[in-house]
Design a protein around this motif. Structure first.
Motif, PDB file in Angstrom:
ATOM      1  N   LEU A  52       0.841  -1.199   0.000  1.00  0.00           N
ATOM      2  CA  LEU A  52       0.000   0.000   0.000  1.00  0.00           C
ATOM      3  C   LEU A  52       0.877   1.250   0.000  1.00  0.00           C
ATOM      4  O   LEU A  52       2.047   1.203   0.396  1.00  0.00           O
ATOM      5  N   LEU A  53       0.295   2.376  -0.415  1.00  0.00           N
ATOM      6  CA  LEU A  53       0.919   3.672  -0.183  1.00  0.00           C
ATOM      7  C   LEU A  53       1.230   3.753   1.301  1.00  0.00           C
ATOM      8  O   LEU A  53       0.419   3.338   2.135  1.00  0.00           O
ATOM      9  N   LYS A  54       2.399   4.275   1.662  1.00  0.00           N
ATOM     10  CA  LYS A  54       2.879   4.089   3.033  1.00  0.00           C
ATOM     11  C   LYS A  54       2.002   4.745   4.099  1.00  0.00           C
ATOM     12  O   LYS A  54       1.872   4.206   5.198  1.00  0.00           O
ATOM     13  N   ILE A  55       1.366   5.870   3.801  1.00  0.00           N
ATOM     14  CA  ILE A  55       0.464   6.454   4.809  1.00  0.00           C
ATOM     15  C   ILE A  55      -0.775   5.563   4.974  1.00  0.00           C
ATOM     16  O   ILE A  55      -1.300   5.395   6.084  1.00  0.00           O
ATOM     17  N   ASP A  56      -1.226   4.933   3.871  1.00  0.00           N
ATOM     18  CA  ASP A  56      -2.337   3.978   3.953  1.00  0.00           C
ATOM     19  C   ASP A  56      -1.919   2.747   4.754  1.00  0.00           C
ATOM     20  O   ASP A  56      -2.729   2.151   5.478  1.00  0.00           O
ATOM     21  N   HIS A  57      -0.644   2.368   4.632  1.00  0.00           N
ATOM     22  CA  HIS A  57      -0.096   1.227   5.373  1.00  0.00           C
ATOM     23  C   HIS A  57      -0.176   1.492   6.885  1.00  0.00           C
ATOM     24  O   HIS A  57      -0.596   0.618   7.658  1.00  0.00           O
ATOM     25  N   GLN A  82      -5.056  12.418  12.756  1.00  0.00           N
ATOM     26  CA  GLN A  82      -3.863  13.189  13.120  1.00  0.00           C
ATOM     27  C   GLN A  82      -2.741  12.244  13.582  1.00  0.00           C
ATOM     28  O   GLN A  82      -1.571  12.471  13.278  1.00  0.00           O
ATOM     29  N   ASP A  83      -3.106  11.175  14.290  1.00  0.00           N
ATOM     30  CA  ASP A  83      -2.104  10.188  14.707  1.00  0.00           C
ATOM     31  C   ASP A  83      -1.447   9.538  13.496  1.00  0.00           C
ATOM     32  O   ASP A  83      -0.228   9.310  13.473  1.00  0.00           O
ATOM     33  N   VAL A  84      -2.260   9.229  12.483  1.00  0.00           N
ATOM     34  CA  VAL A  84      -1.735   8.643  11.243  1.00  0.00           C
ATOM     35  C   VAL A  84      -0.697   9.584  10.641  1.00  0.00           C
ATOM     36  O   VAL A  84       0.412   9.180  10.267  1.00  0.00           O
ATOM     37  N   GLU A  85      -1.036  10.880  10.595  1.00  0.00           N
ATOM     38  CA  GLU A  85      -0.137  11.865   9.975  1.00  0.00           C
ATOM     39  C   GLU A  85       1.135  12.073  10.790  1.00  0.00           C
ATOM     40  O   GLU A  85       2.216  12.242  10.225  1.00  0.00           O
ATOM     41  N   VAL A  86       1.009  12.040  12.106  1.00  0.00           N
ATOM     42  CA  VAL A  86       2.188  12.196  12.972  1.00  0.00           C
ATOM     43  C   VAL A  86       3.145  11.012  12.780  1.00  0.00           C
ATOM     44  O   VAL A  86       4.359  11.181  12.658  1.00  0.00           O
TER      45      VAL A  86
END
Length: 277
Positions: A52-57, A82-86
């Motif tokens: 997967l795209l790494k942020i999706d991962h 926000q946790d995902v983005e951090v």
């Protein structure tokens, strides 16, 4: 055999398929960033959403019931976007610092690509890495002898990576491939298989060196013959259950498989047909 009924192009995944045996560059970073957030994830959990795209991962890992419960316990609330983005903000620079060390072509890949090109096939590629990450991988792999004709990342498709089929379609557009059934997609993760199935192309799981198999070259070579056979059979089972048309142990089996597919095309068979299995 009519030349109209032949495979025109092959689209390869990068890490775990063409380079980075075992797909180790991202795995260790996923484990590390979760550890920094107070969560001990397993290698299996870190590998589960690979491709997967790494942020999706990262989002997929946080959504796993065990990891999600640990997050709730550690932070006193469910995870949020926000946790995902951090976590991703920590992941990207950590990966970038060691990515160049994981760009060695997997044994047999360069020779396989040369053989396919000699037959007139075009070589495309898709990935779960961003364009910025791929700048590192592509340049280092090129110096080591591997360079496909086309590189498409989720950045080129509006961040719609796997399992969406759009990166494959973008390859087809750039390589001027005339029909989905004249295309082969080969990869080493469940996400790769789903991408190929959704695109309607011939989909091939590559077992040895794959993230799904999960071994480094050294660790795999250390296994007994029986242990290797069992690990390979289990990985093949996962790929086939997720819709792969075929599985091969190593990339150097791809040219003969493509000849087999050309035979099926000449008989009017198409990807996804149960009679091809």
């Amino acid at each position: 055999m009519s030349s109209n009924n032949r495979i025109e192009g092959v689209i390869l995944d990068w890490a775990g398929t063409a380079v980075d045996f075992g797909c180790f560059a991202p795995v260790n970073v996923f484990v590390d960033i979760f550890k920094q957030a107070g969560i001990e994830v397993t290698m299996e959990e870190a590998r589960g959403p690979m491709g997967l795209l790494k942020i999706d991962h990262i989002r997929a890992m946080l959504s796993m019931p065990r990891v999600s419960a640990l997050w709730q316990e550690q932070h006193g609330r469910p995870f949020n976007e926000q946790d995902v983005e951090v976590l991703y903000a920590k992941f990207e620079p950590a990966l970038m610092t060691n990515l160049s060390h994981y760009t060695d072509p997997i044994p047999g890949v360069i020779e396989t690509v040369d053989a396919l090109r000699a037959e007139g096939l075009r070589i495309g590629s898709t990935t779960g890495y961003t364009s910025k990450m791929m700048e590192v991988v592509v340049s280092h792999a090129r110096t080591k002898g591997y360079s496909p004709d086309c590189v498409v990342t989720p950045d080129d498709t509006g961040s719609y990576g796997r399992p969406y089929p759009y990166m494959i379609y973008r390859n087809m557009e750039q390589l001027k491939l005339s029909a989905t059934w004249k295309v082969v997609k080969a990869g080493d993760t469940v996400s790769d298989i789903r991408e190929g199935v959704h695109a309607g192309v011939w989909t091939v799981g590559v077992v040895i060196g794959s993230s799904e198999l999960g071994y480094s070259q050294e660790d795999f070579d250390r296994l007994s013959g029986a242990e290797q056979a069992e690990a390979v059979a289990q990985t093949r089972k996962v790929f086939m259950e997720n819709g792969a048309d075929f599985c091969i142990d190593r990339m150097n089996e791809l040219p003969s498989l493509i000849e087999e597919i050309n035979g099926k095309l000449s008989r009017g068979l198409r990807p996804g047909c149960e009679c091809t299995r």
